[in-house]
Design an enzyme around this catalytic site. Sequence first.
Site, short mmCIF file in Angstrom:
data_model
loop_
_atom_site.label_atom_id
_atom_site.label_comp_id
_atom_site.label_asym_id
_atom_site.label_seq_id
_atom_site.Cartn_x
_atom_site.Cartn_y
_atom_site.Cartn_z
N ILE A 14 0.85 -1.20 0.00
CA ILE A 14 0.00 0.00 0.00
C ILE A 14 0.88 1.24 0.00
O ILE A 14 1.67 1.45 0.91
CB ILE A 14 -0.91 0.02 1.24
CG1 ILE A 14 -1.87 -1.17 1.24
CG2 ILE A 14 -1.67 1.34 1.34
CD1 ILE A 14 -2.93 -1.13 0.17
N HIS A 15 0.76 2.04 -1.05
CA HIS A 15 1.45 3.33 -1.11
C HIS A 15 0.63 4.25 -2.01
O HIS A 15 -0.36 3.83 -2.59
CB HIS A 15 2.90 3.18 -1.60
CG HIS A 15 3.03 2.55 -2.95
ND1 HIS A 15 3.02 3.27 -4.11
CD2 HIS A 15 3.14 1.25 -3.31
CE1 HIS A 15 3.15 2.45 -5.14
NE2 HIS A 15 3.21 1.22 -4.68
N GLY A 16 1.02 5.49 -2.13
CA GLY A 16 0.22 6.49 -2.83
C GLY A 16 -0.20 6.11 -4.23
O GLY A 16 -1.35 6.29 -4.62
#
Length: 157
Positions: A14-16
Site C-alpha cells: 500500500i502506497h500512494g
Amino acid sequence: MKNIVWTRIDDRLIHGQVMTQWIQNASATEVVIVDDAVAKDSFLQMIMKSSMPAKIGLQVLSVKDAIDYLNGDDNGKRVFVLVKTPGVLVSLADAGVNLGFVNVGGMGAKVGRTTLYKNISTSSEENKDLRNLIDRGIKVFFRVVQSDSEEAVEKYV
C-alpha cells in the site's frame, strides 16, 4: 470464486500510487494483500488500514487464508490482489485461484536481485516464478505507473 479485477506485484504494497491510480483504475472495492509476514504484523496492518479510503475494504491474509478466501463464494466485491513477490502468485495459482493477468509493478533492488526491466529487479528464483505463471497461460506484464504501456514479461525471463 471471488471477482479478481486486478493482480499486482508491488513490494511496497500500500502506497500512494496504488491508492490513487491502480485501485481506482480497476474500480476495486476491496484490496487483498497476500503476505505471510504482514498477516502476522498487527501494527503494520493498522497503518495500512488507516491509509485506505473508507469505501475500500482491506483484507491482509496469509497465503493459506488467501487461498480459502479467494476460492470462496463471490461476495459481490471487486478484488484487487496485492503481493510482494511472484512466488505467492504461483502458490495461489497452484491452489486454483483464477489469476487472469498479473501486473508486475514494483520489485526493488536488493541483495540477490538484478535489474530485469527499468526499476524492477528480480532474483533467478523470481524469474522462474514469473515464467511459471506465463507458462500457465496467465498474462504477465510490466506496468510501473498507470500511464505506462504494458510490456510483456516473457521477453525478459
